[in-house]
Design an enzyme around this catalytic site. Structure first.
Site, mmCIF file in Angstrom:
data_model
loop_
_atom_site.group_PDB
_atom_site.id
_atom_site.type_symbol
_atom_site.label_atom_id
_atom_site.label_comp_id
_atom_site.label_asym_id
_atom_site.label_seq_id
_atom_site.Cartn_x
_atom_site.Cartn_y
_atom_site.Cartn_z
ATOM 1 N N GLY A 183 -2.224 -10.014 -8.309
ATOM 2 C CA GLY A 183 -3.371 -9.228 -7.881
ATOM 3 C C GLY A 183 -3.019 -8.039 -7.018
ATOM 4 O O GLY A 183 -1.888 -7.880 -6.552
ATOM 5 N N TYR A 192 -20.030 -14.957 -4.473
ATOM 6 C CA TYR A 192 -18.704 -14.608 -3.968
ATOM 7 C C TYR A 192 -18.619 -14.876 -2.474
ATOM 8 O O TYR A 192 -17.669 -15.511 -1.994
ATOM 9 C CB TYR A 192 -18.415 -13.137 -4.269
ATOM 10 C CG TYR A 192 -17.108 -12.648 -3.677
ATOM 11 C CD1 TYR A 192 -15.893 -13.037 -4.216
ATOM 12 C CD2 TYR A 192 -17.101 -11.802 -2.572
ATOM 13 C CE1 TYR A 192 -14.699 -12.596 -3.676
ATOM 14 C CE2 TYR A 192 -15.910 -11.357 -2.022
ATOM 15 C CZ TYR A 192 -14.714 -11.756 -2.572
ATOM 16 O OH TYR A 192 -13.537 -11.326 -2.032
ATOM 17 N N THR A 228 -13.921 -12.057 3.567
ATOM 18 C CA THR A 228 -14.686 -10.865 3.229
ATOM 19 C C THR A 228 -15.857 -10.619 4.164
ATOM 20 O O THR A 228 -16.385 -11.557 4.785
ATOM 21 C CB THR A 228 -15.223 -10.994 1.795
ATOM 22 O OG1 THR A 228 -16.051 -9.877 1.484
ATOM 23 C CG2 THR A 228 -16.054 -12.261 1.633
ATOM 24 N N ASP A 288 0.418 -22.747 -9.647
ATOM 25 C CA ASP A 288 -0.996 -23.070 -9.811
ATOM 26 C C ASP A 288 -1.494 -23.698 -8.514
ATOM 27 O O ASP A 288 -1.183 -24.854 -8.205
ATOM 28 C CB ASP A 288 -1.181 -24.034 -10.992
ATOM 29 C CG ASP A 288 -2.641 -24.399 -11.218
ATOM 30 O OD1 ASP A 288 -3.504 -23.894 -10.476
ATOM 31 O OD2 ASP A 288 -2.909 -25.191 -12.135
ATOM 32 N N LYS A 295 -16.192 -17.633 -0.433
ATOM 33 C CA LYS A 295 -15.227 -17.261 0.611
ATOM 34 C C LYS A 295 -15.555 -17.967 1.926
ATOM 35 O O LYS A 295 -14.643 -18.353 2.674
ATOM 36 C CB LYS A 295 -15.219 -15.751 0.794
ATOM 37 C CG LYS A 295 -14.766 -14.970 -0.438
ATOM 38 C CD LYS A 295 -13.375 -15.345 -0.914
ATOM 39 C CE LYS A 295 -12.285 -14.777 -0.059
ATOM 40 N NZ LYS A 295 -10.931 -15.017 -0.629
#
Length: 768
Positions: free
Chosen positions: A483, A598, A574, A509, A602
């Protein structure tokens, strides 16, 4: 000390290693001491001035002294500054602050090294150029000695030569001159003042000692610049030469100094010297210089004509192929020249945390090697215990640019950084260890050059310092290697010289607890960064099961494995954990009430991680933008407008955009510091998405009118966004302003091709 294979978390483990024998102490040569120092410059500037004691907040925090003493320092360079005690003259002197602070240091068993002038000019009504300056300064020194007859260590005037250069050669500080004659007068005035001050002090306390500080940075150059380099290399010793009475008729700079009408002063200094009891060597990575007459090799560097020859004056470490001599060599040169005890009196590196740690450790190890070679080194001084402000511009601008030191002052209380642990262990055992020591400082790496490297002439570089470890370097593990965030962490680890390994989802993983435990056992990293997870807000709304798996379950499993292995963990969260009902910035203690899937994932991850690994560090940021991410709103806005199209952005959603390099750099610092819990990191400022996009487009040289501010409801977002999700920190760490970050973002991306075509990229607003 744990070995490199030990899994004790760096945040929790002592930094000390098995002491290495040093040169044995004798009555004539005491053991190597650890000293500290408070940046306390009082500098006159055009239109005002700077007082570092006030800027750092130390003025109003007497409890700082107890924190200093807990480090194990034996002495501290401390301000008893003329301008602060007697700004309106000795009759109106106010000693209350100094009485309290010096008295507390005495109670704590920490010896003050009293500094009476630190880059200053004295109270209004006098300055360094005036003929009455030495006598007035000596009168103040006498008053200090009478009030504190127990004081034994003094630095009457810090760095006389450096102060003279900055005041009178370069025009940075009052009187803002660029005149060789004024420079010589200011230098000699300060030396005369020091001589008279020590005489006045010793009249009260005959045992008082002079700890004279100076930055005797060496000058290198091309063969063509050898004459100027030689002159400056003679000049760099003038503070000590003048005090020691060595500027007699045969001194190479005697006639040059006398040209400024200083003959009588020079005779007095030679006839009645005041040699330092300890030579204090201040050294920075900017101290050693390189002179080159080939000015066209260095575009953007302003030439100088000092000495009559047009040339550039550069940081030698950025251009010199051989590297620089460094502190160890400079201290040995001072010892060889004067045969007086030496100390490293300012050891500070305004850089990232691992570079600060490496710099202090390298200075300490160099001092120990010198003692083994018979050099009388008394101490190493951790400078800027509280950090410093605006030294990146030599205090010529008041930008509020802060460099943290042993403590960070930006929170409700001073926060010890990793340097504090390092100092405690050096003071206790004489040695220390940390995984970051497995890599060299940037000043020893090949990526240090700003220009094509050249060789120096005629000086030979003496190489000292870091050697590679015998075993493989200890590494940082970055999970989520495919990412944007993981890529940024890896890039900046490379820039910072932090050995690391980045594992993609295919390689690790995070939802497989057994696989995670096996990787940690096999790789034995010193810390873990979790940069994995689903970061697209609307996709998380549409795929809640995936968000739960990637953001919550994976983070929880990794946290449990790190806790079991005793490893520090850094994770990211976030601004979207907040509902936007506030209209002032959200701080760490504010209630989290996410509006979308989302944000909920988080927030659940935060709770799970801190429950399973209470020592974890969780960093919340604003929406990310960075030079390596073409999907950020700033990059998309520029690309769209450059392609001749309009760009739509929300005019009713206010955020604090976060520049990815700033976020990662500060988060890594906090990880190395051993911080834990939730921290907010976002660039300072609050803007709507439309305002931010217009600023990016305008900065790229495009038409900001092609950015359309529209309501968020018209943008087709699937997930609700809070109308206001600006972040601020109550804990202390800060990032530069959004404007400053955007400027660097645009510079890193380079010129924008105005015929660029818009490329459809999946929406990634508010990632992480």
């Amino acid at each position: 000390m744990p070995s490199r294979a030990d899994t004790t978390p760096v945040a929790a483990m002592p930094v000390a290693a098995t002491p290495v024998p040093t040169h044995p102490a004798t009555p004539e040569r005491p053991p190597l001491e650890l000293w500290g120092g408070v940046e306390c410059s009082v500098v006159r500037l055009r239109g005002g001035g700077v007082d570092q004691t006030r800027l750092s907040g130390h003025q109003d925090r007497p409890g700082d002294l107890d924190a200093f003493a807990e480090l194990g320092i034996r002495a501290i360079r401390y301000p008893v500054l003329w301008e602060r005690v007697a700004p309106r003259g000795l009759r109106d002197a106010d000693w209350r602050w100094t009485d309290e602070r010096l008295g507390r240091l005495r109670d704590l068993g920490v010896k003050p090294i009293a500094t009476l002038l630190h880059h200053g000019n004295g109270p209004r009504g006098t300055d360094l150029t005036r003929p009455d300056f030495p006598a007035k300064f000596a009168a103040y020194a006498a008053a200090v000695a009478r009030r504190y007859p127990w004081l034994e260590l003094y630095t009457p005037i810090n760095e006389p030569l450096t102060t003279a250069r900055f005041c009178a050669l370069y025009g940075f500080w009052h009187p803002h001159a660029r005149d060789q004659g004024v420079f010589r007068r200011i230098l000699v005035n300060q030396i005369q003042a020091t001589r008279l001050a020590m005489a006045a002090i010793r009249a009260v306390n005959p045992a008082a000692k002079l700890v004279q500080t100076e930055d005797p940075g060496k000058v290198h150059g091309t063969p063509h610049m050898a004459r100027q380099a030689e002159h400056e290399n003679q000049r760099r010793w003038l503070t000590f030469d003048l005090l020691a009475g060595r500027v007699g008729r045969d001194h190479p700079l005697r006639s040059w100094l006398a040209e400024a009408g200083l003959e009588r002063d020079l005779d007095e200094l030679a006839a009645d010297p005041c040699p330092p009891d300890i030579l204090g060597i201040d050294h920075y990575l900017t101290s050693e210089r390189f002179l080159d007459e080939r000015v066209r090799r260095y575009p953007g560097v302003r030439p100088t004509a000092e000495g009559g020859e047009r040339h550039v004056d550069l940081e030698a470490v950025r251009v010199l192929a051989e590297g620089v001599d460094g502190l160890e060599t400079l201290m040995e040169e001072a010892w060889t020249r004067y045969r007086l005890p030496v100390a490293a009196t300012e050891v500070h590196n305004g850089s990232s945390r691992e570079e600060q740690l490496r710099w202090v450790k390298e200075a300490w190890d160099g001092a120990r090697r010198l003692r083994e070679r018979g050099v009388d080194v008394r101490a190493v001084t951790a400078w800027a215990l509280l950090g410093s402000y605006d030294w990146n511009s030599l205090m010529t601008r008041r930008d509020g640019f802060y460099e943290s030191g042993v403590f960070d002052v930006r929170g409700p209380r001073i926060r010890p950084t990793a340097l504090a642990g390092l100092l405690r262990d050096l003071a206790r055992t004489g040695d220390a260890d940390h995984p970051v020591f497995d890599g060299p400082g940037w000043w020893r790496r090949e990526d240090r050059f700003h220009w094509a490297p050249v060789r120096s002439s005629p000086y030979v570089i003496t190489r000292n310092g870091w050697t590679p470890p015998d075993a493989a370097p200890r590494r940082l593990l970055i999970a989520g290697g495919g990412g944007t965030l993981a890529e940024a962490v890896a890039r900046l680890c490379m820039v910072r010289g932090l050995p690391h390994v980045r594992l993609t989802r295919a390689e690790l993983d995070l939802t497989d607890a057994g696989a995670v435990a096996e990787v940690l056992e096999r790789m034995r990293p010193w810390a873990v960064v979790n940069a994995a997870g689903l970061a697209r807000v609307d996709e998380a709304e549409l795929c809640p099961a995936r968000a739960q798996r990637d953001n919550v379950r994976a983070a929880s499993i990794l946290a449990g494995a790190c806790a079991a292995a005793g490893l520090p963990l850094l994770g990211f969260s976030t601004h979207l954990v907040f509902d936007g009902e506030k209209r002032t910035p959200y701080r760490e203690q504010d209630d989290a009430r996410p509006l979308n899937g989302y944000g909920r994932s988080k927030r659940e991850a935060e709770l799970a991680v801190l429950d399973r690994c209470p020592a974890a560090l969780m960093v919340r940021s604003g929406a990310l933008f960075g030079p390596w991410d073409d999907r950020s709103p700033a990059a998309r806005a520029i690309r769209t407008v450059a392609g001749g199209r309009f760009f739509s952005a929300a005019c009713d959603v206010t955020v604090s955009p976060t520049y990815l390099p700033d976020l990662v750099n500060v988060a890594l610092d906090l990880l190395i510091d051993g911080e834990r819990g939730i921290w907010h990191l976002a660039n300072g400022g609050a803007v709507t998405w439309a305002e931010f996009a217009r600023a990016a487009v305008r900065g790229a040289g495009l038409n900001p009118d092609r950015v359309l501010g529209v309501p968020a409801a018209d943008l087709g977002w699937v997930a609700r966004r809070p109308a206001y999700s600006v972040l601020a920190s109550a804990r202390g760490a800060g990032l530069p302003s959004v404007e400053h970050a955007l400027h660097r973002f645009l510079a890193a991306r380079g010129p924008v091709p105005h015929d660029a075509a818009e490329v459809c990229v999946p929406e990634a607003v508010s990632a992480v």
